[in-house]
Write an enzyme that holds these catalytic residues in place. Structure first.
Site, PDB file in Angstrom:
ATOM      1  N   CYS A   1       0.840  -1.201   0.000  1.00 23.12           N
ATOM      2  CA  CYS A   1       0.000   0.000   0.000  1.00 23.12           C
ATOM      3  C   CYS A   1       0.877   1.253   0.000  1.00 23.12           C
ATOM      4  O   CYS A   1       1.587   1.494  -0.959  1.00 23.12           O
ATOM      5  CB  CYS A   1      -0.970  -0.040   1.175  1.00 23.12           C
ATOM      6  SG  CYS A   1      -2.318   1.139   1.001  1.00 23.12           S
TER       7      CYS A   1
ATOM      8  N   HIS B   1      -3.511  -5.652   1.164  1.00 22.98           N
ATOM      9  CA  HIS B   1      -2.824  -5.845   2.449  1.00 22.98           C
ATOM     10  C   HIS B   1      -2.845  -7.297   2.925  1.00 22.98           C
ATOM     11  O   HIS B   1      -3.745  -7.671   3.670  1.00 22.98           O
ATOM     12  CB  HIS B   1      -3.514  -5.009   3.524  1.00 22.98           C
ATOM     13  CG  HIS B   1      -3.285  -3.554   3.428  1.00 22.98           C
ATOM     14  ND1 HIS B   1      -2.212  -2.936   4.027  1.00 22.98           N
ATOM     15  CD2 HIS B   1      -3.980  -2.568   2.834  1.00 22.98           C
ATOM     16  CE1 HIS B   1      -2.264  -1.634   3.796  1.00 22.98           C
ATOM     17  NE2 HIS B   1      -3.328  -1.384   3.065  1.00 22.98           N
TER      18      HIS B   1
ATOM     19  N   GLU C   1      -0.981  -8.443   5.211  1.00 22.69           N
ATOM     20  CA  GLU C   1      -0.721  -8.419   6.659  1.00 22.69           C
ATOM     21  C   GLU C   1      -1.963  -7.996   7.446  1.00 22.69           C
ATOM     22  O   GLU C   1      -1.961  -8.009   8.655  1.00 22.69           O
ATOM     23  CB  GLU C   1       0.461  -7.486   6.956  1.00 22.69           C
ATOM     24  CG  GLU C   1       0.166  -5.998   7.069  1.00 22.69           C
ATOM     25  CD  GLU C   1      -0.239  -5.315   5.769  1.00 22.69           C
ATOM     26  OE1 GLU C   1      -0.346  -6.013   4.740  1.00 22.69           O
ATOM     27  OE2 GLU C   1      -0.488  -4.100   5.788  1.00 22.69           O
TER      28      GLU C   1
END
Lengths: 304, 999
Positions: A94, A221, A223
């Site tokens: 990002c 994302h 994570e």
């Protein structure tokens, strides 16, 4: 053991979950403020994997990632080049991807880093959007994506619309540098259609890597979608699993795999101890070929 | 400003292709009826510093991406256009982009901070598509795009633009003559003059103009006069301003604290705090409260190691003037209530709630007579507010999961903007101190960190304590800077706190330093501040302005001498400005000095407790007694009408999807979301959310917020009861355990000088006590905003007053032992049995159905807390045991609307027989069964295999099997053997999402 450095400061905000992802993948992860690298309290060379996490560095002012990239260029460029030169890994997610694009880490052909040839523009909607998407892995040469077919994870950005010139796109395709593209839950191409392609990215591109496959950036994302409980269809899947007499795994393997691949690569290639030996095999760039200074890539657009 | 000056230059960045921003502006203007094309939207940076040509080139090179942009330096655009419209901020308004540009340049050339001044603006190049645009049109366009309270604009035709070689060079720097010195204020004046002083403020000796409201009543001013008579002197202006801040309704909650009729201790002490004290006593060793009503947030136990905090605020008055600025300062402000809670909690979730007029309402109301000072229309207010929280919350890296929007004409004059933040903090810090207890020590340095002080936000506390009219001061408007705050938040909560570098910590909110320093000084007994040490944005502020300014992103900390060096070093390395401005002591006096001369010297006790005790008298409010006139759908077999009514309700303002807000707020950062804002494949807005705050634990926190303002016209007591029941029930449906659930109260009232409005307030507060204690759910924090009225003129210049509905927001926060045991409401598996649980009564008062019919009604839903609590405990067990596959809390709209939402969310149809619904009274028209808003009800789906297990669990409650989840798209409602509604999930979804599709 692989050591990951998670860059923080100035509005970066996903450092905690990024460090957690690397730890779950088997690395030692340390969150380090950029100013501690600049003041030499910490050294980039002590780590094997560098991650630029998501966030809003400098509030996205003047263009997402641009100001933070400037700070890296002005203060840490040489360290970054030797980091790349020694065959280590860089991941950006990002805002981290946006920073890397402004650093000119892609496409990195012939070790030429420092020239921007891509852009992550405002979403077609001209608005920040947070939603879940599906992406599929395409690259053969990228360290991070081994074994990933599709992944389900969130995007959360206002500027994620990937763009580059036609010839650059052709190069990316030819060199297998398009790592992730947006698709539907069955893996069919989004073909530019909202919301599967959430921002209007060219060729549905969600992530790319450099020529070596060791530097990767992506908008979605992984994570932020490590736990099974974090996926939007968790409650449905739990119910279906219960009726089938099974339970759901704790982690979303496809998303964790990105981090595991990185850690495994470092463990296998023993970058720190043994880096001179295997240069050719692991595709490590000879250091003298790397851009020593950030090149002024703005001349093309300037009228003074 | 003349051109070609060496030390000013403009860098303009153009996009190579038409940008998304240009498209957005063009679409907006076309929608507003302007036939116009947006040729280019240029980003402009005007920079004032001496640089060489090469340096300027380097600067411009670091401000754009050549792949998609080009740059011009001091050169006009050579495109074909009709008009250029430049917009930028007015002097003194926070310009975050410019701040970043200055930092970029300083870093590029290693310059000292603050040496290079930058300003940002935007030029929109416009071309007529149809009729040739005139300057008038561009003026109007400018007013559509900007808020003239904080922004400026300049227009040039193409001809002017070419002649002038571009737009003019404008440096919107603040240039103040010089601040006025400290002056004495004479209080030995007539009562009429004193009242005037309280209402309009101190007369500035230099200009003769009033400085803006003190919001001190005559009673208060008399007490102040008496105090200074004893001191044998007049107060200085800074003293009077300081007292006004501390004593403001905003800070001291004078109405909630005052005696009310027979309640001598006041409704806060009796009903709110009183409820919590009673509950905690009864809970004994099971008490889960940690810190209630004494700090910036309230907190409860999360687990053995951590506590969670919660706080909800409102930012109504500033948002009415500048919705973007009001909302962004609201959200970053309430974040500081988390950072400033105890020794500093980490913000883990933001919440929002907006009450606004209907966006299609374009009737302008004016603050001034003669159609002057128009207030912003509901659509613009909503856009600005939504964007403000977007910018503040997203940039801060705090996820926003929970929120609502409520549309009603009562909010068209003054919107309500609720903002809240959840925090997490260890219960004990590494130095073994309990983290929620803080104490500034005599001798500690008073340290201010974060932003600098400017003229922005002066009189915020006192202004919001008054109704809004044409005298409302524009200096009350501010714009938040979330990145500055993010830096300080990370430095304090993630580093300084655990290193034990300070003894106490609080936020600078209302009243600025005057309140934060004085509040912290209560912990040790006194303070001395050297006012000239306070860092300023620009010179020329008067001492009183510096002392009360509410400039944002500042915290005050007490740092002992042996830690100050380490503290300052840490702040510097994190890019946070930190300044010692004085010392705490135990002198029992608050003293401010200006270059050695004492300009404020107040007894601490007087400052905090000197305000006279007042007693308020209430009168019963004339609640609505007019019976509704509804034409019931009486044709027995008129399927068409019933289906149409359901679809209309689904698309009504307060039932339909507000996904356009949910999806523009980052709810995934920090990786903690479990039940998200939107649920199921059909993405239906959920009334409760669940997060898991720690990556290393599966424990969760469940959040919900409820307002039911229309019930204030029927019974404020029942309004409180229903809001409490709903907030609890929403949480229970998501998996909450009522035994580990706390509440927050936010009262947003109107005309609080009116005894009848106070009567409503007393009713609502009484309801809060009765139902919180019955449910055993303690209040841990609360806030009130008492004057939400708009006084102005309509389009025919007739005076009008628009008051908000007395609005009570109840928030619930609960702890869940394992997020794997949470529940959502989407239908999941075809063949599952659908049950309705809880009795449906003739309780349509204040319902969405009546509202659609233009009625209020007289019968508010009644809550029976004893049986409801038992049901909630049982439902929690059933969910935990995996006996249900989906569970919806029946909220606004009633049973049928919620069954439809379950179907939309799961994208699965169903068939249900409403004759089987457990009823609270006989002979109700079908519409009442469908849409009554009786409380304490659920709809659940159950796997056929689990039927017996579930029915056994529910045997003490009114639970009826009403239907089945189908394996297709059909949505069929019958009553006995008559089919009443037959439609598809697709059609329901279309209606549910239609209204705000283009927002």
């Amino acid at each position: 053991m692989a050591k990951a450095i998670i860059m923080s400061g100035y509005g970066i905000n996903s450092e905690k979950e990024s460090a957690f992802a690397f730890e779950k993948a088997g690395a030692v992860a340390e969150i380090v403020h950029i100013n501690d690298l600049i003041s030499k309290k910490k050294a980039l060379s002590d780590y094997d994997i560098l991650m630029f996490p998501g966030g809003f560095s400098y509030g996205d002012d003047t263009g997402s990632g641009q100001a933070f990239a400037g700070k890296v260029k002005n203060n840490l460029w040489d360290d970054l080049m030797s980091f790349i030169g020694s065959g280590k890994l860089i991941l950006g997610v990002c805002n981290g991807f946006q920073i890397m694009v402004h650093l000119g880490l892609f496409p990195g052909i012939g070790g030429a880093y420092g020239t921007r040839s891509h852009a992550l523009m405002s979403n077609c909607s001209a608005r920040f959007e947070c939603r879940d998407v599906f992406i599929k892995g395409n690259s053969k040469g990228c360290v991070f994506t081994k074994g990933i077919t599709t992944a389900h994870l969130p995007v959360c950005h206002g500027e994620g619309r990937f763009y580059c010139k036609d010839e650059t796109l052709e190069q990316l395709k030819k060199n297998s540098q398009i790592v992730f593209t947006y698709c539907d839950s069955e893996g069919r191409d989004a073909a530019g259609a909202y919301p599967k392609n959430p921002n209007g990215s060219l060729a549905d591109i969600a992530g790319i890597c450099d020529r070596t496959g060791r530097i990767m950036g992506m908008m979605p994302h992984p994570e932020r979608a490590l736990f099974t409980t974090s996926l939007p269809d968790f409650h449905l899947n739990r119910e279906l699993a219960r009726r089938a007499g099974s339970t759901l795994p704790e982690f979303v393997e496809d998303n964790l795999l990105i981090f595991k691949n990185a850690v495994e690569y470092i463990d296998k290639n023993c970058i720190k101890e043994n880096r001179s030996k295997d240069k050719e095999k692991s595709g490590i760039m000879p250091e003298e070929k790397l851009g020593k200074k950030p090149q002024d890539d703005s001349a093309s657009g300037e009228k003074i | 400003m003349e051109k070609g000056k060496d030390n000013i230059f403009r860098i303009e960045i153009d996009s190579r292709e038409k940008s998304a921003e240009s498209e957005k502006f063009e679409k907006k203007l076309n929608r507003l009826g302007y036939e116009v094309e947006v040729i280019q939207t240029s980003k402009v940076y005007t920079i004032s510093h001496s640089f060489s040509k090469d340096q300027v080139k380097k600067i411009s090179g670091s401000l754009y991406n050549p792949v998609v942009e080009t740059a011009r330096v001091d050169e006009p655009l050579s495109f074909d256009f009709d008009y250029a419209l430049e917009t930028g901020y007015l002097p003194g308004v926070t310009d975050n982009v410019a701040g970043t540009v200055s930092e970029i340049i300083e870093d590029l050339f290693n310059l000292k901070k603050g040496i290079c001044k930058a300003f940002s603006s935007t030029i929109i190049f416009l071309r007529s598509k149809g009729r040739k645009l005139q300057r008038d049109d561009i003026e109007k366009i400018a007013h559509e795009l900007i808020n003239t309270l904080i922004e400026r604009y300049h227009i040039k035709s193409r001809k002017e633009y070419i002649n002038d070689l571009g737009m003019d060079y404008v440096l919107p720097a603040v240039r103040l003559e010089h601040g006025s010195d400290v002056s004495d204020v004479d209080l030995e004046i007539s009562d009429a003059d004193l009242a005037e002083l309280g209402k309009k403020g101190i007369v500035d000796p230099d200009t003769g103009a009033r400085r803006g409201p003190l919001a001190l009543s005559l009673d208060y001013l008399r007490s102040i006069r008496d105090y200074f008579r004893k001191q044998g002197r007049s107060p200085t202006d800074i003293e009077l301003e300081s007292i006004a801040q501390t004593w403001s309704e905003h800070c001291k909650h004078t109405i909630f604290s005052a005696g009310m009729d027979e309640i001598k201790e006041g409704i806060f002490n009796r009903y709110i705090k009183g409820a919590t004290e009673d509950i905690r006593k009864r809970l004994g060793k099971d008490d889960f409260c940690i810190s209630v009503f004494k700090d910036n947030s309230g907190s409860i136990v999360f687990d053995d190691e951590y506590m969670i905090s919660d706080k909800a605020e409102t930012h109504n008055s500033p948002s009415a003037l500048d919705p973007f600025g009001g909302a962004i300062t609201g959200i970053v402000g309430v974040n500081r209530d988390t950072i400033g809670f105890g020794m500093g909690a980490l913000p883990i979730a933001n919440k929002y709630g907006y009450c606004v007029g209907r966006p299609e309402d374009h009737d302008i109301v004016y603050r001034g007579k003669g159609m002057t000072n128009p207030s912003l229309q509901p659509k613009r207010l909503l856009d600005g507010i939504v964007h403000g929280v977007n910018s503040g919350g997203n940039c801060s890296g705090i996820p926003t999961h929970t929120g609502f929007v409520f549309f009603d004409d009562h909010y068209k004059g003054k919107p309500l903007v609720f903002v809240g933040t959840i925090g997490i903090m260890p219960r004990v810090l590494p130095n073994k101190r309990p983290a929620h207890i803080k104490k500034a020590q005599p001798g500690d340095n008073i340290v201010v960190i974060g932003g600098r002080v400017g003229k922005d936000g002066i009189h915020g506390a006192t202004f919001s304590s008054e109704a809004m009219d044409s005298g409302s001061p524009a200096t009350a408007v501010q714009i938040g800077d979330p990145i500055t705050q993010k830096k300080l938040s990370d430095a304090v909560v993630k580093e300084a706190r655990d290193r034990g570098l300070y003894n106490s910590n609080t936020d600078n909110g209302a009243g600025g330093l005057s309140c934060s320093v004085a509040e912290m000084a209560q912990e040790c007994g006194g303070f001395i501040v050297d006012i000239e040490k306070i860092p300023l944005k620009y010179p020329g502020l008067s001492p009183w302005e510096i002392w009360i300014s509410e400039s944002q992103e500042r915290m005050t900390l007490s740092v002992p001498d042996d830690k100050i060096e380490e503290f300052n070093e840490l702040m510097e390395s994190r890019g946070v400005e930190s300044t010692t401005i004085g010392r705490f002591n135990d002198s029992n006096r608050g003293i401010v000095k200006l270059r050695g001369r004492t300009i404020l010297d107040l007894d601490m006790e007087f400052l905090h407790d000197g305000l006279p005790k007042t007693t308020l008298t209430t009168e019963g409010y004339p609640y609505n007694k007019t019976l509704p006139r509804i034409s019931w759908i009486d044709t027995e077999d008129d399927m068409h009408k019933h289906t149409g009514l359901l679809l209309r309700l689904l698309s009504s303002h307060n039932i339909c999807s507000y996904e356009f807000i949910s999806k523009q707020y980052d709810h995934e950062v920090q990786h903690n979301s479990v039940i998200k804002p939107l649920v199921g494949k059909g993405r239906v807005n959920s009334p409760a959310q669940v997060i898991r705050p720690l990556l290393t634990s599966t424990r969760g926190v469940v959040l919900s917020q409820v307002i039911l303002p229309r019930l204030s016209e029927i019974s404020c007591y029942d309004m409180a009861a229903c809001a409490i029941d709903s907030a609890i029930r929403n949480s229970v449906a998501a998996g909450a355990d009522i035994k580990h659930l706390a509440l927050l109260d936010n009262f947003c009232w109107c005309s609080s000088d009116d005894r009848k409005r106070l009567g409503q307030l007393k009713d609502a507060a009484g309801g809060c006590y009765d139902f919180a204690t019955a449910f055993m759910t303690p209040f841990i924090s609360g806030k009130d905003s008492m004057y939400n009225d708009f006084k102005g003129f309509d389009k025919d210049d007739n005076p009008i007053k628009i008051s908000v509905h007395p609005t009570l927001m109840i928030s619930s926060i609960g702890v869940i032992s394992d997020v794997n045991e949470t529940m959502t409401f989407e239908l999941k598996v075809p063949g599952d049995i659908i049950y309705a649980i809880g009795k449906t009564g003739d309780e349509c008062g204040g319902s969405e159905f009546y509202n659609l019919m233009g009625e209020i009604g007289t019968k508010a839903p009644k809550v029976i807390p004893e049986s409801a609590r038992k049901l909630y405990i049982t439902m929690h067990k059933a969910i935990k045991a995996g006996a249900v596959s989906s569970c919806a809390s029946v909220g606004p709209g009633g049973l049928l609307v919620w069954l439809a939402k379950m179907a939309i969310s799961g994208r699965l149809g169903c068939a249900a027989d409403f004759k089987k619904i457990p009823l609270g009274c006989a002979d109700m028209p079908l519409e009442k069964i469908f849409y009554s808003e009786s409380q304490s009800r659920f709809i659940v789906s159950v796997e056929p295999k689990k039927k017996q297990e579930f029915e056994k669990m529910m045997e003490d409650f009114d639970a009826s099997e009403i239907g089945e989840v189908s394996d297709d798209d059909s949505f069929t409602i019958s009553f006995g053997d008559r089919t009443i509604i037959k439609t598809t999930v697709n059609e329901l979804e279309e209606s549910y999402k239609r209204r705000f599709k283009e927002f």
